[in-house]
Structure formats: C-alpha cells, structure tokens
Enzyme design. Structure first.
Site, PDB file in Angstrom:
ATOM      1  N   ASP A  19     -22.786  31.987  -6.712  1.00  0.00           N
ATOM      2  CA  ASP A  19     -21.977  32.554  -7.794  1.00  0.00           C
ATOM      3  C   ASP A  19     -20.720  33.229  -7.237  1.00  0.00           C
ATOM      4  OD1 ASP A  19     -22.656  32.112 -10.433  1.00  0.00           O
ATOM      5  OD2 ASP A  19     -24.183  33.689 -10.497  1.00  0.00           O
ATOM      6  N   GLN A  38     -29.511  35.049 -12.770  1.00  0.00           N
ATOM      7  CA  GLN A  38     -28.874  34.979 -14.087  1.00  0.00           C
ATOM      8  C   GLN A  38     -28.624  36.381 -14.637  1.00  0.00           C
ATOM      9  OE1 GLN A  38     -27.954  32.020 -15.682  1.00  0.00           O
ATOM     10  NE2 GLN A  38     -26.970  33.366 -17.161  1.00  0.00           N
ATOM     11  N   LYS A  85     -28.880  24.591 -16.079  1.00  0.00           N
ATOM     12  CA  LYS A  85     -28.536  24.585 -14.649  1.00  0.00           C
ATOM     13  C   LYS A  85     -29.576  23.799 -13.858  1.00  0.00           C
ATOM     14  CE  LYS A  85     -25.920  28.880 -14.817  1.00  0.00           C
ATOM     15  NZ  LYS A  85     -25.971  30.331 -14.847  1.00  0.00           N
TER      16      LYS A  85
END
Ligand code: NDP
Length: 311
Positions: A126, A103, A59
């Site tokens: 997200d 994460q 990422k």
C-alpha cells in the site's frame, strides 16, 4: 482557448488498468517459469464493515486471476492490537508472502499507524509505511501508494512529458494528496498543494495545467475553476442519491467524483470519469506493487510494466 473548446477527451482508466493487469499477469507467469516463484499477497481484514468485505474479496479474486498467491486473514472485530501485530510479524517472516495489506479502517480500539508501521517496508504494497513515504520524498526506490501511482501513470500516458507543467493537487492526505504531489515533483512539475485552509481555491485551480482532485466532496470543483485545455484527474469517489427522484426515493445511489464532470468536460483537454477513471487503477497498481515487491525481495529484475507505446 475560447469557450468553444471541444469536449474533453475522457481518460479511460478502466482500459489502462486492464492493460497494466495483463502486463503484470504475463510478468508473473514468466517469473514463475524462470524462477519457480509465485508472488504472494496477504490481505488482513478486521471486523465486518460491508464495504471493506467487498474490497477485500475483490482484491483476493484479482490477485488469483493475475496468477499470484492470495491469502486473506479475516479477524473478528474483537481482535486486539497485540493479536494483529503478532499476525503482521508472522507475515513479515513468511517467505512465500511478498506483499501485506491491512484493510482500513481498523476498529477504533486499534492504533492504525502502529499497525501500518509494523509491516515490513519491503512488503508494504500500500506504500503507507513512513519508510516508503520517506523513500518517495527523497527519490529512492520504494513502494508507492496505489492511487497516486495509478494517477501518475494515467497522466504520463495522456501527456507524455510532464516537465514544467503547473500541477495543482487539491487534498493533502497521506494516502493520496501528499504522495501525488511528490510524484508530480519527481516528474518536474511545478506543484501547488491546496487543502481546506487554502485561500481562493477556484483561483488556484484555474492556474493548473494538471488538476488533481482528492478531496472527498461531491462535484466541489466546478467547470469555471478549470483552465481551458487542462488535464483533470478526479480521484474522488462519492456516493450520492440517484439523479432520478423515483430511484432516489427508493434509496438508490450513484457515484460522482470531486469534479462536476459535465461542466469540467466542456473546458478541460482531458479528464478522468467517475467511475472508470482513477478507481480501476488502484487495484491494478496493488498487483503491480506485489509483483515489484516479490522481484525486489528475490533479487530478480522487475519487468518494465509501462505500456509499450510509452516513452
Ligand atoms: P481525506 O479525507 O483523507 O483528505 C481530504 C483532503 O481534502 C484533505 O487534505 C482536506 O484538507 C481536503 N479538503 C476537504 N475539504 C476541502 C475543501 N472544502 N477545500 C479544499 N480542500 C478540502 O481523503 P482521501 O485523500 O483519503 O480521499 C480523497 C478522495 O479520494 C475521497 O473521495 C476518496 O473516496 C477518494 N479515494 C479514491 C481512491 C480510488 O481508488 N480512486 C482511493 C483513495 C481515496 P485538510 O487536510 O485541510 O483537512
């Protein structure tokens, strides 16, 4: 359609994702030139989970390659919830950071929901915050979870107008199944959401013009569950032993989806492969969400990131 149906068209998620990344990169460059602003993404990882380490590194690299700022915060496994919440508060207040991603999975001692809900909804790239789930449910602009967002982009690219089609989503998780169902509803599909308690899953799947599999069970959905000509989006990513017994004995693995691809491809009209279908869209949509979040924060109109040929 008869059983002589030609092989399904593979939906090339890898190529579509690269196109989206190219459009985001160009939009970011224009934003920088016009406003002197660089979108910033902060990724937070707690602990040493090897798969998560790989995802986070990837990422970071992709964010930088798109011309954005990338900050990675690596915290030890022993991090307390209070310490993590303090970092989130700092990032929420940091005007150079427009997207925050924590994460998952987090260590068991930390309440993941409390952490996700501490992220400012406008930086929640997200799309997991309850405020963004609510915005999606009521049709307000918000940040949409990356995997379903990527899946709906592939569907619109493959089919154009989805209006009136019957979509069956297998899986009802908060990160894939439920937001996917909302996105399909917003496209005027008739939506059925199936899950582990659904009766006659094969029969439900056979009704689908659009079948989305987000289950996490290798090749569970068989070819004879698929309506001839249907469009199949396979979200599943499952690691199974290599099909070569020698390699399998060495512990080598391969990736398969939730759909038995070879069987399904004989019946479907179009299908995403695994790998190379939905997977690459997730990171591309993360970059797109970071760009969109930066535009919203700064009151700058976001460029249309749809491909030029899409309506
Ligand atoms: P979850 O485990 O959170 O949810 C799985 C869902 O599938 C649940 O709703 C469950 O039902 C349902 N389910 C499980 N078994 C069955 C069954 N036998 N019949 C019908 N439904 C069943 O998984 P996620 O949504 O997080 O992920 C789904 C898949 O997508 C996984 O393979 C994951 O690796 C992959 N994935 C891929 C991503 C990508 O980038 N391409 C990103 C995220 C996920 P119930 O609710 O009743 O338990």
């Amino acid at each position: 359609m008869s059983d002589t149906h030609a092989a399904a068209r593979p939906i090339d998620g890898k190529a579509f994702a690269q196109g989206l990344i190219d459009r985001v990169t160009a939009a970011v460059a224009r934003m920088k030139a016009a406003h002197g602003i660089v979108p910033g993404l902060a990724v937070v990882i707690v602990g040493e989970d090897p798969a998560s380490q790989v995802y986070v590194r990837n990422k970071g690299e992709r964010t930088l390659a798109a011309g954005m700022r990338s900050d990675t915060h690596r915290l030890p496994e022993s991090t307390t919830q209070a310490e993590l919440l303090a970092l989130i508060a700092e990032l929420n207040a940091d005007t150079g950071i427009h997207g925050i991603l924590v994460q998952l999975p987090l260590p068991a001692a930390i309440d993941a929901n409390a952490v996700l809900d501490a992220i400012s909804p406008d930086k929640d790239v997200d799309g997991f915050h309850v405020v963004n789930a609510g915005r999606l449910a009521v049709g307000q602009p918000g940040l949409v979870p990356c995997t379903p967002l990527g899946s709906i982009m592939l569907l619109k690219d493959a089919l154009g107008d989805l209006s009136g089609l019957h979509a069956v989503v297998v899986g009802r998780s908060n990160i894939v199944g439920k937001p996917m169902a909302q996105l399909l509803l917003a496209q005027n599909c008739t939506v059925t959401v199936a899950h582990s308690r659904s009766r006659d899953l094969p029969g439900l799947c056979r009704q689908a013009d659009i079948l989305v599999a987000a289950v996490g069970r290798p090749e569970m959905i068989r070819g004879d569950w698929i309506k001839p000509g249907a469009t199949v989006i396979d979200v599943g990513i499952n690691r199974v032993p290599s099909s070569d017994p020698v390699k399998a004995a060495e512990g080598r693995t391969r990736l398969v989806g939730d759909v038995a691809y070879a069987e399904a491809a004989r019946v479907a009209g179009a299908i995403t492969p695994v790998p190379g279908g939905v997977g690459p869209m997730t990171i591309a949509c993360l970059l797109a969400n970071t760009y969109v979040a930066a535009c919203r924060t700064l009151g700058v109109a976001a460029e249309d990131l749809a491909p030029a040929s899409a309506d």
